[in-house]
Design a protein around this motif. Structure first.
Motif, PDB file in Angstrom:
ATOM      1  N   ARG A 270      -4.603  20.066  15.339  1.00 54.65           N
ATOM      2  CA  ARG A 270      -3.910  19.528  14.181  1.00 54.65           C
ATOM      3  C   ARG A 270      -4.408  18.128  13.852  1.00 54.65           C
ATOM      4  O   ARG A 270      -4.641  17.800  12.687  1.00 54.65           O
ATOM      5  CB  ARG A 270      -2.419  19.529  14.478  1.00 54.65           C
TER       6      ARG A 270
ATOM      7  N   PHE B   1      -7.748  21.141  11.746  1.00 51.36           N
ATOM      8  CA  PHE B   1      -8.058  22.574  11.796  1.00 51.36           C
ATOM      9  C   PHE B   1      -7.033  23.388  11.008  1.00 51.36           C
ATOM     10  O   PHE B   1      -5.871  23.005  10.888  1.00 51.36           O
ATOM     11  CB  PHE B   1      -8.052  23.080  13.252  1.00 51.36           C
ATOM     12  N   ILE B   2      -7.492  24.541  10.502  1.00 51.79           N
ATOM     13  CA  ILE B   2      -6.605  25.507   9.854  1.00 51.79           C
ATOM     14  C   ILE B   2      -6.365  26.665  10.814  1.00 51.79           C
ATOM     15  O   ILE B   2      -7.291  27.133  11.478  1.00 51.79           O
ATOM     16  CB  ILE B   2      -7.223  26.026   8.535  1.00 51.79           C
ATOM     17  N   GLU B   3      -5.108  27.106  10.895  1.00 54.18           N
ATOM     18  CA  GLU B   3      -4.777  28.250  11.755  1.00 54.18           C
ATOM     19  C   GLU B   3      -4.976  29.541  10.969  1.00 54.18           C
ATOM     20  O   GLU B   3      -4.543  29.657   9.820  1.00 54.18           O
ATOM     21  CB  GLU B   3      -3.316  28.147  12.208  1.00 54.18           C
TER      22      GLU B   3
ATOM     23  N   PHE C 275      -8.802  27.793  14.022  1.00 55.94           N
ATOM     24  CA  PHE C 275      -8.477  28.317  15.349  1.00 55.94           C
ATOM     25  C   PHE C 275      -7.566  29.516  15.205  1.00 55.94           C
ATOM     26  O   PHE C 275      -6.914  29.699  14.179  1.00 55.94           O
ATOM     27  CB  PHE C 275      -7.814  27.246  16.224  1.00 55.94           C
TER      28      PHE C 275
ATOM     29  N   GLU D 123       3.692  26.721  10.626  1.00 57.28           N
ATOM     30  CA  GLU D 123       3.726  27.143  12.022  1.00 57.28           C
ATOM     31  C   GLU D 123       3.826  25.957  12.971  1.00 57.28           C
ATOM     32  O   GLU D 123       4.521  26.015  13.988  1.00 57.28           O
ATOM     33  CB  GLU D 123       2.497  27.999  12.352  1.00 57.28           C
ATOM     34  N   ALA D 124       3.129  24.885  12.627  1.00 55.85           N
ATOM     35  CA  ALA D 124       3.187  23.693  13.489  1.00 55.85           C
ATOM     36  C   ALA D 124       4.607  23.139  13.523  1.00 55.85           C
ATOM     37  O   ALA D 124       5.105  22.751  14.584  1.00 55.85           O
ATOM     38  CB  ALA D 124       2.199  22.635  12.993  1.00 55.85           C
TER      39      ALA D 124
ATOM     40  N   SER E  41       8.985  19.292   6.895  1.00 60.44           N
ATOM     41  CA  SER E  41       7.609  19.021   7.271  1.00 60.44           C
ATOM     42  C   SER E  41       6.637  19.442   6.164  1.00 60.44           C
ATOM     43  O   SER E  41       5.705  18.714   5.818  1.00 60.44           O
ATOM     44  CB  SER E  41       7.314  19.755   8.581  1.00 60.44           C
TER      45      SER E  41
ATOM     46  N   GLU F 256      -3.469  26.006   4.435  1.00 63.61           N
ATOM     47  CA  GLU F 256      -3.067  24.699   4.963  1.00 63.61           C
ATOM     48  C   GLU F 256      -1.544  24.642   5.096  1.00 63.61           C
ATOM     49  O   GLU F 256      -1.017  24.136   6.088  1.00 63.61           O
ATOM     50  CB  GLU F 256      -3.571  23.579   4.043  1.00 63.61           C
TER      51      GLU F 256
ATOM     52  N   ARG G 284      -2.944  22.958  20.281  1.00 61.27           N
ATOM     53  CA  ARG G 284      -2.605  22.894  18.861  1.00 61.27           C
ATOM     54  C   ARG G 284      -2.478  21.454  18.371  1.00 61.27           C
ATOM     55  O   ARG G 284      -2.818  21.139  17.238  1.00 61.27           O
ATOM     56  CB  ARG G 284      -1.292  23.633  18.618  1.00 61.27           C
TER      57      ARG G 284
ATOM     58  N   GLN H  39       0.381  27.238   5.518  1.00 59.61           N
ATOM     59  CA  GLN H  39       0.707  28.116   6.655  1.00 59.61           C
ATOM     60  C   GLN H  39       0.550  27.374   7.982  1.00 59.61           C
ATOM     61  O   GLN H  39       1.388  27.489   8.878  1.00 59.61           O
ATOM     62  CB  GLN H  39      -0.188  29.354   6.649  1.00 59.61           C
ATOM     63  N   THR H  40      -0.534  26.629   8.099  1.00 60.52           N
ATOM     64  CA  THR H  40      -0.778  25.868   9.326  1.00 60.52           C
ATOM     65  C   THR H  40       0.355  24.877   9.585  1.00 60.52           C
ATOM     66  O   THR H  40       0.853  24.747  10.711  1.00 60.52           O
ATOM     67  CB  THR H  40      -2.129  25.133   9.218  1.00 60.52           C
ATOM     68  N   THR H  41       0.791  24.204   8.535  1.00 59.08           N
ATOM     69  CA  THR H  41       1.885  23.238   8.673  1.00 59.08           C
ATOM     70  C   THR H  41       3.199  23.933   9.007  1.00 59.08           C
ATOM     71  O   THR H  41       3.973  23.466   9.843  1.00 59.08           O
ATOM     72  CB  THR H  41       2.034  22.411   7.382  1.00 59.08           C
TER      73      THR H  41
ATOM     74  N   ARG I  86       4.236  16.967   3.753  1.00 57.55           N
ATOM     75  CA  ARG I  86       2.776  17.048   3.828  1.00 57.55           C
ATOM     76  C   ARG I  86       2.155  17.654   2.571  1.00 57.55           C
ATOM     77  O   ARG I  86       1.053  17.291   2.184  1.00 57.55           O
ATOM     78  CB  ARG I  86       2.403  17.891   5.040  1.00 57.55           C
TER      79      ARG I  86
END
Lengths: 435, 435
Positions: free
Chosen positions: B147, B151-153, B202, A139-140, A252, A133, B143, A135-137, A256
């Motif tokens: 988001r 979703f988790i990347e 994704f 990258e976003a 960010s 989770e 994305r 990691q997802t944040t 989060r």
């Protein structure tokens, strides 16, 4: 009937709802049965009374194995005594989607190797999930900043006709009737994008290194974050971009996941102040010696122990967790790093250390074709193998620079893990191609 | 002194500014010199008077070759007669960053192959650049929707110990003392994420196919967009997700690039209405026959001509550019697609066509280990090679489904290009590993 995530059950007291999730545990007592349910949002207790004659539903609960997946229907009832959210679900229906084999092959205490063998079970733990989770944040947030700044996203080829940088640590691929190589970095191609007028680009994608080492920082395939920027004056412009970009990313993540990271991993996430401290490699060497560390010799790179020591010194003196180390000698930098006009033994390059570990290597690149060729020759590079790369700069190229950033190293430090294997979805190493 | 992008010059009339960019063209007349400058934002004219004795600056302008990169300084002057923005820059300084060789190797009219040889020059054309700006927006919008939906990347390994689906079209890699294979899709690993409790994932990343064909739709490496979702009831949930996600993506592209796409490529971007039309493969076959197309035989997939014909029929009857074709027979679907409980010869699967071309293949997956094994056997799959995959489902797995989406095919249609090579940063095919 509503289908709810477990975290939402508090809003459904007195309501009959549906929950889909995992059987975390079963307690099958004489008069009562308890099923601890788990989904992506949390855990809750399901409960069912058992009479002298067990019902079909009682039997179904008795047969449940941990980690099976189920759909349950029941009324949500408030109960202060229940630790999990002060509520429970009175089971009325139970459907088993998939029954888990009874003996789990792995526990959180198993060896890392065994946990990777059964990664599909290992990843179910909420603390493992949190890593991805985060990691997802990460990258976003990076992409958000790129987008605001007008960057173009590129996907460079991973199959190459010749080596991307050096011939070492290169994987060979049978490519029809010839040999291809797996890209060790998108370096040459992101520079092609600069020559192609793309101005500012980024890529997040896999890179491949046939590195036979087994350290906590190395793997044969990892996710690289790459940035390249045109029309710069020097590597200083690249560092100025990177520090703003990282600050945005850290903000960010802190917003989060800050409390969850601290609670789960005991690691405090500090949003860095701008600008990050900068020190030349020569000054870093002096600084290390002044603090009693032998440090690297002239012309050498920092070794991991020196990186840790330098980070500690900077943290103490500047109260900052980051430090840019600049102006590496040509001896430890590739031929395409631009050299200082007033001292051609030094490059316009930098590394970025965070908490004692190198997470970035960057530089201004040499964009003048003739000079680039001269530098390649002086480093003993076989010109034939980079002819196509030199061609990128024959028909005009902007001054440019950029960096490569190790996503797994960042995540490792951010979540207090001791190896990149923990923060990689599925680790690949010299002995590891499965699952 | 401000450094401005060319599009900003209108705000700097009467001001001395700096511009960095490319020499698009030079006109060296007897009394006047004109330099057309180009950067990422547009084009502008630089102008310089020439006396009887040319100045050093005059000589520098005379020596400029097209596509060289420069820094110029000069005053911005309004002039209605000038076509480029009604202004010009009176040149006062000129610095050449990189002088282009005089004869360009490629023009917009060169063959595709030649243009790929010199992709770094080809990409500079604003219409080529627009394709990758659209790609950037497409991915950002996708994305954004992921988001919002939690979703988790994931980044799944591209190096595998055995084949991901079938043994065909597989690239082999020398991996230390053994052989690895390049992933043809993240299929198995995104399902591992489902078994790992990631709920919704994704990935956007490269996949590799040792496909020896040279059609306009094929390449040996391309960017795949992959989605997988847990706790679904059927493939209908997956389609319902995909149509909302695509609508959001199209809205974002239309807003940001709609007029530019129409002006540059003559293609209108239509934001699709919800829901997309759905038709079973059996009904599609009838529909095609009813309109005089022979169409596929029983048990066969749609061929490209049938896809085009079906899209045309749906467009006419439903006024919709998209159509989901569902319920493919097991004969044309892989073993892991879930079968209909009431008709095991059909799968819970779908393709999505857009403007006559298939851009998605999706399905609910079989998540019950024993059933999955039975289906693999019935399709003649060698169980040993997928043992690790069957293991994903031994310790509980949620019902799940998802799809793979071809980014290049979408871009090709969106920008009216006739081959995926135009919308790929750097195409890879059986004879193409360079640059």
């Amino acid at each position: 009937m509503r289908r709810l995530g477990i975290a939402e059950l508090g809003s459904a007291i007195g309501e009959r709802v549906e929950v889909r999730g995992w059987v975390n545990a079963v307690r099958d007592q004489k008069r009562m049965q308890f099923v601890i349910l788990r989904d992506e949002t949390g855990m809750a207790q399901g409960v069912l009374e058992k009479g002298d004659e067990p019902s079909a539903l009682n039997d179904a609960v008795s047969a449940l194995t941990p980690e099976s997946t189920v759909r349950v229907v029941g009324e949500v009832v408030e109960d202060e005594r229940v630790k999990l959210g002060g509520l429970e679900v009175r089971l009325a229906e139970l459907e088993v989607y998939s029954a888990a084999d009874p003996e789990l092959p792995v526990t959180p205490e198993s060896s890392m190797d065994k946990r990777i063998d059964w990664r599909q079970v290992d990843l179910r733990r909420p603390d493992r999930r949190l890593i991805f989770e985060v990691q997802t944040t990460v990258e976003a947030a990076m992409r958000e900043h790129w987008r605001e700044q007008g960057f173009i996203e590129i996907h460079t080829p991973k199959l190459m006709g010749s080596a991307s940088e050096s011939g070492a640590e290169l994987f060979r691929v049978d490519y029809f009737d010839r040999t291809a190589y797996l890209a060790q970095s998108p370096q040459f191609y992101k520079q092609m994008a600069m020559a192609g007028g793309f101005d500012k680009v980024f890529e997040i994608g896999p890179v491949f290194r046939a590195n036979p080492s087994f350290t906590s920082r190395h793997d044969t395939e990892f996710t690289s974050v790459d940035v390249e920027i045109s029309w710069i004056d020097s590597h200083e412009d690249v560092m100025a971009f990177e520090e703003r970009w990282l600050r945005h990313t850290f903000q960010s993540v802190a917003q989060r996941h800050g409390p969850a990271i601290e609670e789960t991993f005991g690691v405090e996430l500090v949003v860095p102040e701008l600008p990050f401290p900068r020190v030349t490699l020569a000054d870093a060497r002096e600084l290390l010696r002044g603090h009693g560390h032998e440090g690297p010799q002239d012309g050498d790179d920092l070794d991991p122990a020196s990186e840790r020591a330098l980070s500690a010194i900077v943290r103490e003196h500047h109260r900052h967790e980051f430090v840019f180390v600049t102006d590496y000698p040509t001896t430890v930098r590739p031929f395409y790093h631009m050299r200082h006009p007033d001292d051609p033994s030094l490059t316009r390059s930098f590394d970025l250390l965070w908490r004692g570990i190198e997470i970035t290597t960057g530089a201004q690149r040499e964009h003048r074709c003739a000079q680039l060729r001269t530098q390649a020759l002086s480093k003993g590079v076989e010109i034939e193998s980079i002819d196509y790369y030199l061609d990128f700069f024959r028909y005009g190229a902007p001054p440019h620079g950029g960096f490569g950033f190790g996503l797994t190293r960042l995540l490792m430090q951010m979540t207090g893990q001791d190896t990149v294997r923990e923060v990689t979805f599925l680790y690949r190493g010299p002995n590891r191609l499965t699952p």
